[in-house]
Scaffold this motif. Structure first.
Motif, PDB file in Angstrom:
ATOM      1  N   HIS A 165      48.146  33.435  31.718  1.00  0.00           N
ATOM      2  CA  HIS A 165      47.130  34.403  32.125  1.00  0.00           C
ATOM      3  C   HIS A 165      46.447  35.138  30.968  1.00  0.00           C
ATOM      4  O   HIS A 165      45.209  35.275  30.980  1.00  0.00           O
ATOM      5  CB  HIS A 165      47.709  35.393  33.140  1.00  0.00           C
ATOM      6  N   ARG A 208      42.436  35.032  30.237  1.00  0.00           N
ATOM      7  CA  ARG A 208      41.656  36.282  30.154  1.00  0.00           C
ATOM      8  C   ARG A 208      40.841  36.319  28.858  1.00  0.00           C
ATOM      9  O   ARG A 208      39.658  36.706  28.859  1.00  0.00           O
ATOM     10  CB  ARG A 208      42.590  37.494  30.239  1.00  0.00           C
ATOM     11  N   ARG A 267      37.875  34.094  29.219  1.00  0.00           N
ATOM     12  CA  ARG A 267      36.884  34.705  30.115  1.00  0.00           C
ATOM     13  C   ARG A 267      36.044  35.731  29.357  1.00  0.00           C
ATOM     14  O   ARG A 267      34.833  35.813  29.520  1.00  0.00           O
ATOM     15  CB  ARG A 267      37.583  35.399  31.295  1.00  0.00           C
ATOM     16  N   GLY A 305      42.742  40.525  39.725  1.00  0.00           N
ATOM     17  CA  GLY A 305      41.503  40.167  39.052  1.00  0.00           C
ATOM     18  C   GLY A 305      40.283  40.524  39.875  1.00  0.00           C
ATOM     19  O   GLY A 305      39.164  40.462  39.385  1.00  0.00           O
ATOM     20  N   GLU A 320      38.030  42.982  38.378  1.00  0.00           N
ATOM     21  CA  GLU A 320      37.369  42.626  37.120  1.00  0.00           C
ATOM     22  C   GLU A 320      36.019  41.944  37.348  1.00  0.00           C
ATOM     23  O   GLU A 320      35.391  41.463  36.410  1.00  0.00           O
ATOM     24  CB  GLU A 320      38.280  41.712  36.291  1.00  0.00           C
TER      25      GLU A 320
END
Length: 197
Positions: free
Chosen positions: A89, A93, A96, A121, A124
């Motif tokens: 993860h 992230r 991203r 998420g 976000e």
């Protein structure tokens, strides 16, 4: 610095999320595909291989992660799964965030995240689009996949938030139980709407 409007795209297995993501991409909307990035990082010479091998010895090789072997180690073991997610993860992230910087001039970007609600998420993104189809359509699509069984399908569904709950929590719903042309038109209308926000 301005940033694009971020649409989180999600949906349960067999709902047509990949098809809808491709419809966004065809319209020039940058799409971040979380699953594809994970596969790349776990593939041959992938950046996550050393950490995964250290945590789960014998689950990687020249071809990357042995998905069957790793799956056998983490499936049904919440502690092992959490250990794997702690590796994967943060890396996703970071990618991203780099993707957002790369596409900072775009009016709209899509984060294609299968377990957006289940793994967190949702806070976000600026809005959430759920891809949905009737249960009979979903079941037919999933069971047509190679090596899929009704039992495995039931196990996967048990790990996912029910479709009705996802639709209730969504800002937008794309119905893929209709024709491809109708689904594509719905995606087009949504892109037009969100690109103006």
């Amino acid at each position: 610095m301005s940033r694009p409007f971020v649409l989180g795209l999600t949906g349960s297995i067999g709902m047509g999320k990949s098809t809808v993501a491709a419809m966004f991409a065809r319209r020039g909307v940058p799409v971040f595909d979380a699953d594809a990035e994970v596969r790349r990082m776990q593939g041959p010479a992938g950046s996550l291989l050393p950490a995964i091998e250290a945590a789960f010895p014998g689950t990687t090789g020249p071809d990357g992660v042995d998905r069957a072997r790793l799956g056998a180690r983490v499936f049904g073991d919440p502690v092992a799964l959490a250990r794997l997610e702690a590796i994967v993860h943060p890396a996703v992230r970071a990618l991203r965030e780099a993707f957002l910087i790369e596409h900072s001039g775009a009016p709209l970007v899509v984060f294609d995240i299968p377990l957006l609600f289940e793994k967190g998420g949702a806070d976000e993104v600026d809005a959430i689009c759920v891809v949905s189809a009737p249960p009979a359509v979903q079941r037919a699509r999933v069971l047509a996949r190679e090596r899929m069984t009704p039992e495995r399908f039931a196990e996967i569904l048990a790990l996912q938030m029910p479709d009705a709950e996802k639709r209730d929590r969504a800002d937008h719903v794309i119905d893929t139980g209709r024709s491809l042309a109708e689904t594509d038109a719905a995606v087009g209308a949504l892109v037009e709407q969100l690109s103006r926000t």
